[in-house]
Design a protein around this motif. Structure first.
Motif, PDB file in Angstrom:
ATOM      1  N   ASN A 135       0.563  -1.153  -0.321  1.00  0.00           N
ATOM      2  CA  ASN A 135       0.203   0.309  -0.052  1.00  0.00           C
ATOM      3  C   ASN A 135       0.900   1.658  -0.090  1.00  0.00           C
ATOM      4  N   LEU A 136       2.132   1.250   0.946  1.00  0.00           N
ATOM      5  CA  LEU A 136       2.895   2.308   0.868  1.00  0.00           C
ATOM      6  C   LEU A 136       3.005   2.979  -0.969  1.00  0.00           C
ATOM      7  N   SER A 137       3.901   1.444  -1.721  1.00  0.00           N
ATOM      8  CA  SER A 137       4.406   1.476  -2.784  1.00  0.00           C
ATOM      9  C   SER A 137       3.383   2.345  -3.221  1.00  0.00           C
ATOM     10  N   LEU A 138       2.380   2.002  -3.536  1.00  0.00           N
ATOM     11  CA  LEU A 138       1.801   1.678  -4.847  1.00  0.00           C
ATOM     12  C   LEU A 138       0.724   3.584  -4.124  1.00  0.00           C
ATOM     13  N   ARG A 139       0.383   4.232  -2.995  1.00  0.00           N
ATOM     14  CA  ARG A 139       0.761   5.717  -2.719  1.00  0.00           C
ATOM     15  C   ARG A 139       1.458   6.441  -3.182  1.00  0.00           C
ATOM     16  N   MET A 140       3.316   5.721  -3.326  1.00  0.00           N
ATOM     17  CA  MET A 140       3.964   6.559  -3.288  1.00  0.00           C
ATOM     18  C   MET A 140       4.586   6.197  -5.459  1.00  0.00           C
ATOM     19  N   LEU A 141       3.954   5.462  -5.714  1.00  0.00           N
ATOM     20  CA  LEU A 141       4.331   5.501  -7.191  1.00  0.00           C
ATOM     21  C   LEU A 141       3.740   5.281  -7.977  1.00  0.00           C
ATOM     22  N   ARG A 142       2.313   4.884  -7.502  1.00  0.00           N
ATOM     23  CA  ARG A 142       1.118   5.325  -8.337  1.00  0.00           C
ATOM     24  C   ARG A 142       0.857   4.330  -9.570  1.00  0.00           C
ATOM     25  N   ASP A 143       1.087   3.004  -9.452  1.00  0.00           N
ATOM     26  CA  ASP A 143       1.387   2.094 -10.533  1.00  0.00           C
ATOM     27  C   ASP A 143       1.264   0.829 -10.032  1.00  0.00           C
ATOM     28  N   VAL A 144       0.255   0.078  -9.948  1.00  0.00           N
ATOM     29  CA  VAL A 144       0.281  -1.101  -9.458  1.00  0.00           C
ATOM     30  C   VAL A 144       1.251  -2.188  -9.789  1.00  0.00           C
ATOM     31  N   ASP A 145       1.602  -2.520 -10.732  1.00  0.00           N
ATOM     32  CA  ASP A 145       2.560  -3.506 -11.336  1.00  0.00           C
ATOM     33  C   ASP A 145       4.212  -3.381 -10.635  1.00  0.00           C
ATOM     34  N   GLU A 146       4.362  -1.194 -11.186  1.00  0.00           N
ATOM     35  CA  GLU A 146       5.840  -1.157 -10.332  1.00  0.00           C
ATOM     36  C   GLU A 146       5.247  -0.948  -8.360  1.00  0.00           C
ATOM     37  N   ALA A 147       4.020  -1.558  -8.175  1.00  0.00           N
ATOM     38  CA  ALA A 147       4.321  -1.304  -6.322  1.00  0.00           C
ATOM     39  C   ALA A 147       4.055  -2.830  -6.202  1.00  0.00           C
ATOM     40  N   ALA A 148       4.094  -3.568  -7.026  1.00  0.00           N
ATOM     41  CA  ALA A 148       4.131  -4.972  -6.541  1.00  0.00           C
ATOM     42  C   ALA A 148       5.079  -5.429  -7.411  1.00  0.00           C
ATOM     43  N   GLU A 149       6.357  -5.044  -8.231  1.00  0.00           N
ATOM     44  CA  GLU A 149       7.642  -4.950  -8.305  1.00  0.00           C
ATOM     45  C   GLU A 149       8.610  -4.533  -7.105  1.00  0.00           C
ATOM     46  N   ALA A 150       8.070  -3.019  -6.451  1.00  0.00           N
ATOM     47  CA  ALA A 150       8.955  -2.745  -5.831  1.00  0.00           C
ATOM     48  C   ALA A 150       8.825  -3.771  -4.417  1.00  0.00           C
ATOM     49  N   THR A 151       7.311  -4.141  -4.143  1.00  0.00           N
ATOM     50  CA  THR A 151       7.137  -4.719  -2.988  1.00  0.00           C
ATOM     51  C   THR A 151       7.551  -6.513  -2.770  1.00  0.00           C
ATOM     52  N   GLN A 152       8.605  -6.151  -4.056  1.00  0.00           N
ATOM     53  CA  GLN A 152       9.070  -7.796  -3.999  1.00  0.00           C
ATOM     54  C   GLN A 152      10.851  -7.720  -3.824  1.00  0.00           C
ATOM     55  N   TRP A 176      12.482  -0.038  10.700  1.00  0.00           N
ATOM     56  CA  TRP A 176      13.631  -0.374   9.457  1.00  0.00           C
ATOM     57  C   TRP A 176      13.376  -1.227   8.598  1.00  0.00           C
ATOM     58  N   LEU A 177      12.295  -1.922   7.971  1.00  0.00           N
ATOM     59  CA  LEU A 177      11.689  -2.173   6.988  1.00  0.00           C
ATOM     60  C   LEU A 177      10.942  -1.314   5.992  1.00  0.00           C
ATOM     61  N   TYR A 178       9.999  -0.104   6.658  1.00  0.00           N
ATOM     62  CA  TYR A 178       9.444   0.870   6.429  1.00  0.00           C
ATOM     63  C   TYR A 178      10.741   1.528   5.678  1.00  0.00           C
ATOM     64  N   ARG A 179      12.160   1.798   6.112  1.00  0.00           N
ATOM     65  CA  ARG A 179      13.108   2.345   5.832  1.00  0.00           C
ATOM     66  C   ARG A 179      13.757   2.049   4.543  1.00  0.00           C
ATOM     67  N   ILE A 180      13.509   0.702   4.272  1.00  0.00           N
ATOM     68  CA  ILE A 180      13.518   0.139   3.551  1.00  0.00           C
ATOM     69  C   ILE A 180      13.065   0.609   2.121  1.00  0.00           C
ATOM     70  N   ALA A 181      12.028   0.706   2.323  1.00  0.00           N
ATOM     71  CA  ALA A 181      10.390   0.635   1.394  1.00  0.00           C
ATOM     72  C   ALA A 181      10.780   1.758   1.120  1.00  0.00           C
ATOM     73  N   ALA A 182      10.654   3.313   2.006  1.00  0.00           N
ATOM     74  CA  ALA A 182      11.125   4.400   2.219  1.00  0.00           C
ATOM     75  C   ALA A 182      12.143   4.772   1.131  1.00  0.00           C
ATOM     76  N   ASN A 183      13.028   4.297   1.192  1.00  0.00           N
ATOM     77  CA  ASN A 183      14.351   4.799   0.605  1.00  0.00           C
ATOM     78  C   ASN A 183      14.076   4.119  -0.731  1.00  0.00           C
ATOM     79  N   HIS A 184      14.008   2.682  -1.182  1.00  0.00           N
ATOM     80  CA  HIS A 184      13.557   2.314  -2.229  1.00  0.00           C
ATOM     81  C   HIS A 184      12.236   2.889  -3.724  1.00  0.00           C
ATOM     82  N   CYS A 185      11.160   3.184  -2.985  1.00  0.00           N
ATOM     83  CA  CYS A 185      10.358   4.312  -3.055  1.00  0.00           C
ATOM     84  C   CYS A 185      10.635   5.109  -3.902  1.00  0.00           C
ATOM     85  N   THR A 186      11.733   6.431  -2.761  1.00  0.00           N
ATOM     86  CA  THR A 186      12.231   7.207  -3.016  1.00  0.00           C
ATOM     87  C   THR A 186      13.003   7.598  -4.469  1.00  0.00           C
TER      88      THR A 186
END
Length: 216
Positions: A53-70, A92-102
């Motif tokens: 959900n974080l990745s989806l709101r940041m990236l605004r693309d379903v496929d990219e959000a799924a890929e980013a989550t993996q 720690w996990l949110y930090r990884i996600a935040a850095n990756h999406c950014t």
């Protein structure tokens, strides 16, 4: 009196359940650090929805959000031995996600515009942007989800992640500072500037030109 006792008992049970859940998660993390893939998979099952959900709101693309989550969980799996057991795994996990999406947002060419509207269905984060219960929640409720989503595109990645963590992940400023590894004053500044941009864009009807999501 009876209501007070019931409330106290409910609060005690909630704390007990929360402590048990934290202990279980700590055990999974410790096992994962020893190479137990089953324990790590349990961590994935627990946090996958939130990270997606974080990745989806940041990236605004379903496929990219799924890929980013993996990719986020792959990074977490590779780096879990470096995780300190005295810290919060979620931070720690949110930090990884935040850095990756950014990082993904910064790599986009200027003017790239992605939208969930009308073409992507079945995603809770795309359908509803319900904000956390805080004084600023009315800001999000005054406009449609569609307008808010479009306005979020005009924020710099660093501002967007702070808005995401504050309003949608319901974190405190102190927790956000730990996730983004920035001083408390910087976190507050990014949030307030982000909110000002959102207000201006909403007042202007949100979209009059193509937004730029990458760069500074």
């Amino acid at each position: 009196m009876e209501n007070i006792l019931d409330s106290a008992l409910s609060h005690t049970r909630a704390l007990t359940n929360q402590n048990a859940e934290s202990s279980q998660e700590a055990a999974w993390v410790a096992s994962s650090q020893r190479g137990d893939a089953v324990s790590f998979n349990r961590l994935v099952l627990k946090w996958e929805r939130s990270i997606y959900n974080l990745s989806l709101r940041m990236l605004r693309d379903v496929d990219e959000a799924a890929e980013a989550t993996q990719e986020v969980f792959l990074l977490a799996f590779k780096g879990i031995r470096r995780f300190r057991l005295d810290a919060q795994f979620s931070t720690w996990l949110y930090r990884i996600a935040a850095n990756h999406c950014t990082s993904r947002l910064r790599k986009r060419p200027p003017g790239v515009h992605l939208s969930l509207d009308g073409s992507q269905e079945g995603t809770e984060a795309g359908q509803s942007l319900a904000a956390a219960e805080c004084p600023e929640r009315e800001f999000f409720r005054q406009e449609s989800d569609h307008k808010v989503r479009r306005a979020l595109e005009y924020l710099q990645p660093e501002q967007r992640i702070v808005v995401e963590l504050k309003f949608f992940q319901e974190m405190t400023f102190e927790q956000i500072a730990l996730v983004v590894e920035a001083p408390l004053s910087t976190v507050k500044s990014r949030l307030y500037h982000g909110l000002e941009i959102l207000k201006i864009r909403l007042a202007r009807g949100v979209v009059r030109d193509q937004p730029t999501t990458g760069g500074r």
